[in-house]
Motif scaffolding. Structure first.
Motif, PDB file in Angstrom:
ATOM      1  N   THR A  15       0.824  -1.210   0.000  1.00 57.14           N
ATOM      2  CA  THR A  15       0.000   0.000   0.000  1.00 57.14           C
ATOM      3  C   THR A  15       0.862   1.265   0.000  1.00 57.14           C
ATOM      4  O   THR A  15       0.336   2.361  -0.067  1.00 57.14           O
ATOM      5  CB  THR A  15      -0.926   0.047   1.237  1.00 57.14           C
ATOM      6  OG1 THR A  15      -0.106   0.181   2.404  1.00 57.14           O
ATOM      7  CG2 THR A  15      -1.757  -1.223   1.350  1.00 57.14           C
ATOM      8  N   ARG A  17       3.408   4.172  -1.279  1.00 56.98           N
ATOM      9  CA  ARG A  17       3.471   4.888  -2.532  1.00 56.98           C
ATOM     10  C   ARG A  17       4.837   4.712  -3.154  1.00 56.98           C
ATOM     11  O   ARG A  17       5.795   4.295  -2.507  1.00 56.98           O
ATOM     12  CB  ARG A  17       3.156   6.378  -2.316  1.00 56.98           C
ATOM     13  CG  ARG A  17       1.851   6.615  -1.583  1.00 56.98           C
ATOM     14  CD  ARG A  17       0.675   5.964  -2.325  1.00 56.98           C
ATOM     15  NE  ARG A  17       0.570   6.452  -3.673  1.00 56.98           N
ATOM     16  CZ  ARG A  17      -0.070   7.573  -4.015  1.00 56.98           C
ATOM     17  NH1 ARG A  17      -0.690   8.274  -3.091  1.00 56.98           N
ATOM     18  NH2 ARG A  17      -0.106   7.984  -5.265  1.00 56.98           N
ATOM     19  N   ARG A  18       4.896   5.040  -4.425  1.00 55.25           N
ATOM     20  CA  ARG A  18       6.105   4.860  -5.228  1.00 55.25           C
ATOM     21  C   ARG A  18       7.356   5.436  -4.559  1.00 55.25           C
ATOM     22  O   ARG A  18       8.430   4.856  -4.616  1.00 55.25           O
ATOM     23  CB  ARG A  18       5.866   5.573  -6.548  1.00 55.25           C
ATOM     24  CG  ARG A  18       6.796   5.305  -7.654  1.00 55.25           C
ATOM     25  CD  ARG A  18       6.282   6.013  -8.883  1.00 55.25           C
ATOM     26  NE  ARG A  18       5.257   5.239  -9.558  1.00 55.25           N
ATOM     27  CZ  ARG A  18       5.495   4.364 -10.527  1.00 55.25           C
ATOM     28  NH1 ARG A  18       6.716   4.179 -10.962  1.00 55.25           N
ATOM     29  NH2 ARG A  18       4.537   3.677 -11.090  1.00 55.25           N
TER      30      ARG A  18
ATOM     31  N   ALA B  19      -4.400   3.735  -4.371  1.00 54.65           N
ATOM     32  CA  ALA B  19      -3.268   4.359  -5.063  1.00 54.65           C
ATOM     33  C   ALA B  19      -2.008   3.517  -4.868  1.00 54.65           C
ATOM     34  O   ALA B  19      -1.248   3.270  -5.815  1.00 54.65           O
ATOM     35  CB  ALA B  19      -3.053   5.768  -4.549  1.00 54.65           C
ATOM     36  N   VAL B  31       1.725   2.907 -13.392  1.00 51.61           N
ATOM     37  CA  VAL B  31       0.889   4.088 -13.180  1.00 51.61           C
ATOM     38  C   VAL B  31       1.370   4.857 -11.962  1.00 51.61           C
ATOM     39  O   VAL B  31       2.011   4.300 -11.072  1.00 51.61           O
ATOM     40  CB  VAL B  31      -0.603   3.727 -12.971  1.00 51.61           C
ATOM     41  CG1 VAL B  31      -1.167   2.918 -14.101  1.00 51.61           C
ATOM     42  CG2 VAL B  31      -0.833   3.003 -11.656  1.00 51.61           C
ATOM     43  N   THR B  32       1.072   6.132 -11.959  1.00 53.76           N
ATOM     44  CA  THR B  32       1.173   6.925 -10.731  1.00 53.76           C
ATOM     45  C   THR B  32      -0.237   7.417 -10.430  1.00 53.76           C
ATOM     46  O   THR B  32      -1.024   7.613 -11.348  1.00 53.76           O
ATOM     47  CB  THR B  32       2.103   8.144 -10.892  1.00 53.76           C
ATOM     48  OG1 THR B  32       1.588   8.962 -11.946  1.00 53.76           O
ATOM     49  CG2 THR B  32       3.512   7.715 -11.223  1.00 53.76           C
ATOM     50  N   ALA B  33      -0.541   7.541  -9.160  1.00 53.98           N
ATOM     51  CA  ALA B  33      -1.911   7.936  -8.830  1.00 53.98           C
ATOM     52  C   ALA B  33      -1.911   9.021  -7.763  1.00 53.98           C
ATOM     53  O   ALA B  33      -1.173   8.941  -6.788  1.00 53.98           O
ATOM     54  CB  ALA B  33      -2.696   6.721  -8.339  1.00 53.98           C
ATOM     55  N   ARG B  34      -2.726  10.028  -8.004  1.00 56.47           N
ATOM     56  CA  ARG B  34      -2.946  11.059  -6.987  1.00 56.47           C
ATOM     57  C   ARG B  34      -4.348  10.858  -6.426  1.00 56.47           C
ATOM     58  O   ARG B  34      -5.241  10.427  -7.152  1.00 56.47           O
ATOM     59  CB  ARG B  34      -2.853  12.446  -7.614  1.00 56.47           C
ATOM     60  CG  ARG B  34      -1.446  12.790  -8.073  1.00 56.47           C
ATOM     61  CD  ARG B  34      -1.452  14.094  -8.838  1.00 56.47           C
ATOM     62  NE  ARG B  34      -0.096  14.448  -9.235  1.00 56.47           N
ATOM     63  CZ  ARG B  34       0.189  15.295 -10.206  1.00 56.47           C
ATOM     64  NH1 ARG B  34      -0.778  15.867 -10.887  1.00 56.47           N
ATOM     65  NH2 ARG B  34       1.433  15.566 -10.506  1.00 56.47           N
TER      66      ARG B  34
END
Lengths: 92, 565
Positions: A15, A17-18, B19, B31-34
């Motif tokens: 979960t 983020r990048r 996300a 993908v990138t997600a906001r």
């Protein structure tokens, strides 16, 4: 116990983020408080995952979430202190 | 590496986790997600934080709770009287709001509304119109799907299926109270996988062909040992029935535009005899775009077959009952999708129908539907080529017809599909949604054609695109796109002929084409370098004087059509 913790860390890493660094099973890993790796959402994700994984491993329901709702703040800061708390809880 | 697709998530609940799952899902596209602040749906759509959509959004996910956005549903949950028509009106208003989001994102996904599996509601009355929330939810979801169908870039996703797959705890009250997260991890994972699958369908990257083993895969037993008469296929036999059912599902996939191929270690004559003669075979030779039936290494056979079909390895799914063969192909050809396969043939059909990679095989245009037929025709063409002499001789025998048609309602959807999926023969690799392409083509000075190709073996359908813009005395080719299925058959030259004619008709000084290199579009450069156009290799610009005729290939009959509705 360690198996459940490892699995829960894996769950919570999915979960992240990048830009976040994945969590590792280091007992000194600070989870909450100063320098903690988990924000409030991350903490909920981790505790919920841990509760599910502990139930899988032990074969009985284990409530971990009440650790967050004792009203005296979160009673652990590192992964190691959480582990100790859980061991005590499961033995009682 | 291609840039990740950019997404924005909007909800009335906390979907931060989605996300994370989207970004961490290893399948392509990246993908990138906001995530918009939750509970701010209308504000975000109608203005909101501009940073959310900064740089443009390729897609948005608008995932809501029914009680959060449909007031009537919330009242129904409180056991108040709500006429069903009021729910319809509120759903319509919600879809109208969702459509506004298309101003800010190219594609919008709307997961259907779900209810917890543990919710018993009114029991027997749950499905009574005007009484139960279960009935209301069914009605609202149907209304949502139908209203969204009026907008080509609003896509409804089947969230109740994710919930069913995630089990009874898919909707989790604990995370809801702790962090306003309604769903458990398993449901989020299902959602992320399905959204990725939908993105592959829409932005390219969908799998196109299933490469199948024969023995103990398409049929039970080893044909070389047993003979085709003794295979377990059909009859009053659970295994035989399971193999037939598996073949039926494969056949259904061909009707959705999916291709089938065979990669089998067998004697070709014996295997083909079984395919032709076994009375219970659902699939016959004409259902397969091609095959490699021999004793060679399967990875080598996969490469050769995909080259023959002019498809990239990333288009293939490999199905084989042998673990060793799966491992061989998986490790040597990582682009090929090799799903784990059940040991029991009784589970083959279920495994096939549960493959998310087949989502992309949903036919949305006539070309999709007939794609499998076209590849079979192509196999026959290859056979004809073997008996013809030179390439030009062969092309001359094809009786090629190329129909150029201006962009209109009748060809817009297919044109946008082709524009967004073609990588190799693509001058600029411009990607546009239907509405964006339509708007571009309508702009003063712009012209856009689709090219529909047929030959004596069958139809290829719309396989070429040409977009030309008149500017500063030049006619500039903006889009020059050709499906690999018809490359090398003089369609390329025919399209240039149309472009030059257009330039001359509008008194442009010359026709120019700027090649924008990508890791995949070198075939376009190679063609243009051999096209006779003048090439400046510093600027990658090709030029042709518009006053000079660019001859239509003699082997091609060109038809200039009107716009169709």
């Amino acid at each position: 116990m360690q198996k459940a913790i490892d699995a829960a860390l894996g769950d919570v890493n999915q979960t992240l983020r990048r830009e976040d660094t994945p969590l590792t099973a280091d007992p000194a890993l600070v989870l909450v408080g100063d320098g903690g790796r988990l924000d409030s959402l991350g903490l909920v994700n981790f505790i919920v995952a841990l509760e599910r994984r502990l139930a899988e491993v032990s074969g009985r329901p284990v409530s971990v979430i009440d650790l967050l709702m004792s009203g005296d703040g979160v009673p652990f800061d590192t992964l190691g202190s959480l582990r100790d708390l859980l061991v005590k809880k499961m033995e009682s | 590496m291609t840039n990740p697709l950019r997404g924005v998530i909007l909800s009335d609940v906390n979907l931060q986790n989605l996300a994370g799952y989207l970004e961490n899902d290893p399948s392509l596209p990246a993908v990138t997600a906001r995530v918009a602040p939750f509970g701010q749906i209308a504000q975000t759509i109608l203005g909101g934080d501009p940073a959310l959509f900064e740089g443009g959004a390729d897609f948005a996910v608008l995932w809501t709770s029914p009680a959060g956005v449909i007031e009537g549903f919330r009242e129904l949950m409180e056991q108040r009287d709500v006429p069903p028509e009021r729910l319809d009106e509120e759903v319509d208003a919600f879809v109208a709001l969702a459509a506004r989001l298309l101003d800010r994102a190219r594609i919008v996904f709307l997961p259907l509304w779900t209810a917890p599996a543990w919710e018993r509601g009114l029991g027997l009355l749950e499905l009574r119109p005007g009484a139960g929330t279960a009935h209301a939810l069914l009605r609202m979801n149907l209304r949502l799907a139908e209203a969204c169908a009026e907008h080509p870039n609003l896509h409804v996703l089947n969230a109740p299926r994710w919930a069913a797959a995630a089990g009874p705890d898919a909707i989790d009250p604990k995370t809801w109270y702790l962090a306003k997260i309604p769903f458990a991890a398993a449901l989020f994972r299902g959602a992320a996988a399905e959204i990725k699958s939908a993105l592959r369908s829409l932005f390219g990257g969908a799998r196109k062909i299933l490469l199948l083993d024969l023995d103990n895969t398409l049929w039970g037993g080893i044909v070389g040992d047993l003979g085709w008469e003794n295979l377990r296929l059909g009859g009053h036999d659970p295994l035989g029935e399971a193999h037939v059912e598996f073949q039926r599902s494969l056949k259904a996939l061909t009707r959705r535009g999916f291709l089938l191929g065979i990669v089998s270690k067998n004697e070709e004559d014996i295997a083909r005899e079984a395919i032709r003669r076994h009375p219970a075979m659902v699939l016959r030779e004409d259902d397969f775009a091609g095959w490699r039936i021999n004793w060679d290494d399967k990875a080598k056979n996969v490469i050769e077959l995909m080259e023959e079909l002019n498809l990239g390895l990333q288009s293939a799914i490999f199905i084989d009952d042998q673990k060793a063969e799966r491992e061989r192909v998986r490790t040597s050809l990582p682009e090929v999708l090799v799903p784990e396969w059940p040991a029991s043939p009784l589970l083959y059909d279920q495994a096939l129908r549960a493959l998310p990679a087949l989502d992309g095989a949903a036919a949305t245009t006539r070309v999709d539907e007939s794609r499998a037929r076209m590849y079979v025709s192509e196999r026959r063409r290859r056979d004809a080529q073997k008996t013809a002499g030179s390439l030009d001789d062969w092309i001359a025998t094809l009786d090629l017809q190329v129909k150029a048609e201006p962009l209109g309602p009748g060809n817009l959807v297919r044109a946008a599909q082709l524009l967004n999926k073609t990588n190799q023969m693509n001058l600029s690799t411009r990607r546009l949604a239907d509405s964006e392409l339509d708007a571009w083509a309508r702009r003063q000075g712009n012209a856009f054609w689709t090219f529909d190709v047929t030959d004596r073996f069958g139809e290829y359908g719309i396989t070429g695109l040409l977009g030309v813009s008149l500017e500063n005395g030049h006619a500039r080719i903006v889009d020059y796109v050709l499906s690999c299925r018809v490359m090398g058959r003089k369609v390329e030259e025919t399209m240039l002929h149309v472009a030059v004619e257009h330039a001359a008709r509008h008194r442009a000084g010359d026709l120019i084409a700027e090649y924008l290199p990508t890791p995949k579009n070198r075939p376009c450069l190679t063609f243009l370098q051999g096209s006779g156009m003048i090439y400046d290799d510093r600027t990658h610009i090709f030029r042709w004087p518009a006053g000079r005729d660019y001859a239509r290939p003699a082997a091609v009959r060109l038809v200039l059509a009107e716009v169709t509705s």
